[in-house]
Design a protein around this motif. Structure first.
Motif, PDB file in Angstrom:
ATOM      1  N   VAL A 118      21.732   2.808  14.989  1.00 51.37           N
ATOM      2  CA  VAL A 118      23.028   2.510  15.596  1.00 51.37           C
ATOM      3  C   VAL A 118      23.764   3.763  16.057  1.00 51.37           C
ATOM      4  O   VAL A 118      24.729   3.662  16.816  1.00 51.37           O
ATOM      5  N   SER A 119      23.325   4.942  15.622  1.00 54.72           N
ATOM      6  CA  SER A 119      23.936   6.176  16.119  1.00 54.72           C
ATOM      7  C   SER A 119      22.988   7.338  15.889  1.00 54.72           C
ATOM      8  O   SER A 119      22.066   7.273  15.064  1.00 54.72           O
ATOM      9  N   PHE A 120      23.230   8.433  16.627  1.00 56.02           N
ATOM     10  CA  PHE A 120      22.350   9.594  16.619  1.00 56.02           C
ATOM     11  C   PHE A 120      23.187  10.845  16.811  1.00 56.02           C
ATOM     12  O   PHE A 120      24.130  10.856  17.597  1.00 56.02           O
ATOM     13  N   LEU A 127      18.935  16.950  12.602  1.00 51.97           N
ATOM     14  CA  LEU A 127      19.509  15.835  13.334  1.00 51.97           C
ATOM     15  C   LEU A 127      19.480  14.607  12.454  1.00 51.97           C
ATOM     16  O   LEU A 127      18.739  14.541  11.463  1.00 51.97           O
ATOM     17  N   THR A 128      20.306  13.627  12.788  1.00 47.10           N
ATOM     18  CA  THR A 128      20.420  12.430  11.969  1.00 47.10           C
ATOM     19  C   THR A 128      20.434  11.181  12.836  1.00 47.10           C
ATOM     20  O   THR A 128      20.864  11.211  13.993  1.00 47.10           O
ATOM     21  N   ILE A 133      21.029  -0.576   7.894  1.00 53.97           N
ATOM     22  CA  ILE A 133      20.530  -1.161   6.653  1.00 53.97           C
ATOM     23  C   ILE A 133      21.325  -0.591   5.495  1.00 53.97           C
ATOM     24  O   ILE A 133      22.021   0.412   5.643  1.00 53.97           O
ATOM     25  N   GLY A 134      21.232  -1.232   4.329  1.00 55.43           N
ATOM     26  CA  GLY A 134      21.981  -0.772   3.165  1.00 55.43           C
ATOM     27  C   GLY A 134      21.183   0.091   2.218  1.00 55.43           C
ATOM     28  O   GLY A 134      21.754   0.862   1.441  1.00 55.43           O
ATOM     29  N   GLN A 218      25.962   5.914   4.157  1.00 54.46           N
ATOM     30  CA  GLN A 218      27.168   6.261   4.900  1.00 54.46           C
ATOM     31  C   GLN A 218      27.790   4.992   5.469  1.00 54.46           C
ATOM     32  O   GLN A 218      27.279   4.410   6.416  1.00 54.46           O
ATOM     33  N   ARG A 219      28.889   4.540   4.830  1.00 54.69           N
ATOM     34  CA  ARG A 219      29.622   3.368   5.326  1.00 54.69           C
ATOM     35  C   ARG A 219      28.706   2.165   5.572  1.00 54.69           C
ATOM     36  O   ARG A 219      28.640   1.629   6.678  1.00 54.69           O
ATOM     37  N   LYS A 220      28.006   1.764   4.547  1.00 57.21           N
ATOM     38  CA  LYS A 220      27.112   0.600   4.563  1.00 57.21           C
ATOM     39  C   LYS A 220      25.907   0.775   5.481  1.00 57.21           C
ATOM     40  O   LYS A 220      25.200  -0.177   5.788  1.00 57.21           O
TER      41      LYS A 220
END
Length: 397
Positions: A118-120, A127-128, A133-134, A218-220
């Motif tokens: 959902v983000s990069f 890099l992340t 997912i939880g 990180q935030r669910k």
């Protein structure tokens, strides 16, 4: 929009073009707008390119209001209209490796496990990606990493395509595109189809190895940290250097370093325990000596450079040996005075009230219970002078 060469050829690092505009922005930073550019502006999780325009350093590139602004350390000469540009190739190629590695790893997570990215973010060292997912198990991470490196080893083509909105249905996109025009797809055939404006190499092999370093919640979501290509080698070299130094310091081969550290920690733990026991015995003897030197009920002593914790331990030792004592210990620590007050079980004097009477003399703060209190303040007077003043004012009796 002026300047789209960066979309067309990620290997273009030297070029000449025309200066359309230069000046200062609202914050006073110099910038130039070029007719065409190979400088990639910050966006899509990827940092910008840097380099030079006619010898002037470009330290930032941003897209604003449909124009690409090249931020300069100093202005270009006023009479210059055609400029020679050069990108920092090492930075560009590193970003190409990292960004293509992100596409590959994200696709591996989604194709094999259904874990959507959902983000990069592409950072200076690592890099992340954030997975929707939880939880993430070590097995799932390993499976995705192995698949990603398999795709790298297969040296698959990395293709770019410009498409119209009505053509998007022909592709199995990993995520929906966020634009309605100038749509650019980055495609690894039969593996990943993704809308992206970033820079990528021609094949997956140029990405180099992909290594997951770790992950956290990180935030669910699960944030996965990793590196690709040249960064893997740099990371390996850094760890190799550390291991070599540790091996020498611990006099143990690499395979036995963990055991050597465990032995060292165990020995240190025993040493700390022995030291604490020795200190406790010393405190006991010190407390016993103080009691012998103070036959009266009120015990006062001033020390140099003793921590509050040391004063507390010594105070407790004294009242445990003589429950009829009131103990007031002070420590002069540079520009600070520390005070600890305690009473034995056979005494009724309120220590919280006592410390409240003492602290105003040193502009201090503190508190505690009826049986034990502490505080600290400025060393506006010496400890001995404070004890003398408190006795004269009958605060200590």
């Amino acid at each position: 929009m002026e300047g789209k060469l960066y979309y067309q050829d990620p290997y273009l690092v030297q070029f000449s073009t025309e200066v359309i505009e230069q000046g200062k922005d609202e914050s006073g930073k110099w910038y130039a707008i070029l007719k065409e550019t190979a400088f990639y502006p910050t966006g899509g999780g990827q940092p910008c390119d840097t380099g030079y325009i006619s010898g002037v350093q470009v330290y930032d590139v941003e897209e604003k209001n449909g124009e690409i602004l090249h931020y300069l350390e100093s202005p270009l000469p006023n009479d210059v209209t055609i400029v020679d540009c050069q990108l920092d190739w090492n930075r560009r190629y590193d970003h190409m490796q990292q960004h293509s590695g992100q596409h590959i790893l994200s696709a591996a997570f989604e194709n094999l496990l259904g874990f959507r990215t959902v983000s990069f973010h592409l950072g200076k060292d690592t890099l992340t990606i954030d997975l929707d997912i939880g939880e993430l198990s070590e097995i799932d991470a390993m499976v995705a990493e192995e698949k990603a490196n398999q795709i790298v080893a297969e040296s698959r083509n990395i293709e770019t395509k410009w498409v119209q909105p009505n053509e998007l249905s022909q592709y199995r996109l990993r995520k929906q595109v966020s634009v309605t025009e100038n749509i650019r797809l980055v495609v690894i055939p039969e593996f990943d189809y993704n809308g992206c404006g970033g820079t990528h190499p021609r094949t997956t092999a140029e990405t180099g190895p992909i290594k997951i370093l770790g992950w956290e919640k990180q935030r669910k979501k699960i944030r996965v940290e990793f590196i690709c290509g040249g960064r893997v080698l740099a990371h390996l070299q850094q760890k190799h250097t550390v291991i070599q130094r540790l091996s020498g310091l611990l006099n143990a081969p690499q395979g036995e370093l963990v055991l050597a550290v465990e032995r060292l920690l165990d020995g240190n733990k025993k040493l700390v325990q022995a030291t604490e026991e020795a200190n406790d015995r010393l405190v006991h003897y010190e407390g016993k000596e103080i009691i012998e030197n103070h036959p009266e009920q009120m015990v006062t002593e001033v020390f140099q450079n003793r921590s509050v914790q040391e004063l507390q331990k010594l105070t407790r030792s004294i009242i445990s040996m003589d429950e009829a004592k009131i103990v007031v210990l002070l420590a002069e620590n540079g520009e600070r005075l520390q005070v600890v007050c305690a009473r034995g079980e056979k005494v009724e004097t309120n220590m919280r009230q006592l410390i409240e009477k003492i602290l105003p003399y040193i502009q201090g703060k503190g508190g505690g219970s009826e049986s034990f209190a502490q505080g600290g303040g400025a060393a506006v007077i010496s400890g001995e002078m404070l004890i003398k003043t408190l006795k004269e004012k009958e605060v200590l009796q």
